[in-house]
Design a protein around this motif. Structure first.
Motif, PDB file in Angstrom:
ATOM      1  N   ALA A  52       0.847  -1.193   0.000  1.00 25.29           N
ATOM      2  CA  ALA A  52       0.000   0.000   0.000  1.00 25.29           C
ATOM      3  C   ALA A  52       0.879   1.238   0.000  1.00 25.29           C
ATOM      4  O   ALA A  52       2.011   1.217   0.485  1.00 25.29           O
ATOM      5  N   ASP A  53       0.363   2.315  -0.532  1.00 19.81           N
ATOM      6  CA  ASP A  53       1.097   3.568  -0.574  1.00 19.81           C
ATOM      7  C   ASP A  53       1.333   4.091   0.838  1.00 19.81           C
ATOM      8  O   ASP A  53       0.496   3.918   1.720  1.00 19.81           O
ATOM      9  N   LYS A  54       2.466   4.749   1.039  1.00 19.12           N
ATOM     10  CA  LYS A  54       2.820   5.194   2.389  1.00 19.12           C
ATOM     11  C   LYS A  54       1.854   6.246   2.919  1.00 19.12           C
ATOM     12  O   LYS A  54       1.712   6.401   4.126  1.00 19.12           O
ATOM     13  N   THR A  55       1.146   6.950   2.019  1.00 21.15           N
ATOM     14  CA  THR A  55       0.177   7.943   2.479  1.00 21.15           C
ATOM     15  C   THR A  55      -1.068   7.293   3.066  1.00 21.15           C
ATOM     16  O   THR A  55      -1.764   7.896   3.876  1.00 21.15           O
ATOM     17  N   ASN A  56      -1.362   6.056   2.664  1.00 27.08           N
ATOM     18  CA  ASN A  56      -2.537   5.348   3.187  1.00 27.08           C
ATOM     19  C   ASN A  56      -2.211   4.466   4.383  1.00 27.08           C
ATOM     20  O   ASN A  56      -3.123   3.973   5.042  1.00 27.08           O
ATOM     21  N   GLU A  57      -0.924   4.224   4.641  1.00 28.86           N
ATOM     22  CA  GLU A  57      -0.529   3.297   5.708  1.00 28.86           C
ATOM     23  C   GLU A  57      -1.093   3.637   7.086  1.00 28.86           C
ATOM     24  O   GLU A  57      -1.615   2.761   7.756  1.00 28.86           O
ATOM     25  N   PRO A  58      -1.019   4.891   7.552  1.00 24.80           N
ATOM     26  CA  PRO A  58      -1.542   5.178   8.901  1.00 24.80           C
ATOM     27  C   PRO A  58      -3.023   4.852   9.051  1.00 24.80           C
ATOM     28  O   PRO A  58      -3.441   4.301  10.071  1.00 24.80           O
ATOM     29  N   ALA A  59      -3.819   5.150   8.031  1.00 28.28           N
ATOM     30  CA  ALA A  59      -5.255   4.877   8.095  1.00 28.28           C
ATOM     31  C   ALA A  59      -5.513   3.374   8.152  1.00 28.28           C
ATOM     32  O   ALA A  59      -6.359   2.905   8.919  1.00 28.28           O
ATOM     33  N   ILE A  60      -4.771   2.606   7.349  1.00 30.29           N
ATOM     34  CA  ILE A  60      -4.963   1.151   7.320  1.00 30.29           C
ATOM     35  C   ILE A  60      -4.531   0.542   8.646  1.00 30.29           C
ATOM     36  O   ILE A  60      -5.195  -0.342   9.188  1.00 30.29           O
ATOM     37  N   LYS A  61      -3.418   1.043   9.195  1.00 26.81           N
ATOM     38  CA  LYS A  61      -2.931   0.499  10.468  1.00 26.81           C
ATOM     39  C   LYS A  61      -3.899   0.781  11.611  1.00 26.81           C
ATOM     40  O   LYS A  61      -3.985   0.000  12.555  1.00 26.81           O
ATOM     41  N   ARG A  62      -4.625   1.897  11.536  1.00 32.29           N
ATOM     42  CA  ARG A  62      -5.649   2.187  12.553  1.00 32.29           C
ATOM     43  C   ARG A  62      -6.805   1.202  12.440  1.00 32.29           C
ATOM     44  O   ARG A  62      -7.448   0.884  13.431  1.00 32.29           O
ATOM     45  N   MET A  63      -7.084   0.736  11.229  1.00 37.49           N
ATOM     46  CA  MET A  63      -8.199  -0.200  11.033  1.00 37.49           C
ATOM     47  C   MET A  63      -7.851  -1.614  11.481  1.00 37.49           C
ATOM     48  O   MET A  63      -8.741  -2.402  11.784  1.00 37.49           O
ATOM     49  N   ILE A  64      -6.551  -1.969  11.472  1.00 37.23           N
ATOM     50  CA  ILE A  64      -6.142  -3.305  11.911  1.00 37.23           C
ATOM     51  C   ILE A  64      -5.133  -3.191  13.044  1.00 37.23           C
ATOM     52  O   ILE A  64      -3.957  -3.500  12.877  1.00 37.23           O
ATOM     53  N   PRO A  65      -5.576  -2.770  14.233  1.00 32.76           N
ATOM     54  CA  PRO A  65      -4.646  -2.480  15.316  1.00 32.76           C
ATOM     55  C   PRO A  65      -3.920  -3.696  15.886  1.00 32.76           C
ATOM     56  O   PRO A  65      -2.828  -3.556  16.420  1.00 32.76           O
TER      57      PRO A  65
END
Length: 67
Positions: A52-65
């Motif tokens: 995944a693009d690095k700009t989307n990583e924080p949002a995705i990581k919040r969804m799969i804690p």
């Protein structure tokens, strides 16, 4: 602090690597793989995963804690 809920759609679509990158499947029209003007080379390359693009990583990581 209470536990966080995991986003069920995200847990099915993303994985985290040991280095912390977010791994995902490739898209580019994965349905209708027979005919429809897609070359064999394109269909074969869509099998592999990508990151995944690095700009989307924080949002995705919040969804799969907890993954």
């Amino acid at each position: 602090m209470p536990k966080l809920k995991t986003h069920s759609g995200a847990k099915k679509r993303f994985n985290l690597t040991k280095s912390g990158k977010v791994k995902r499947a490739q898209t580019k029209k994965r349905h209708l793989l027979n005919g429809h003007g897609k070359t064999t080379k394109l269909k074969r390359s869509l099998r592999g995963a990508t990151y995944a693009d690095k700009t989307n990583e924080p949002a995705i990581k919040r969804m799969i804690p907890y993954k």
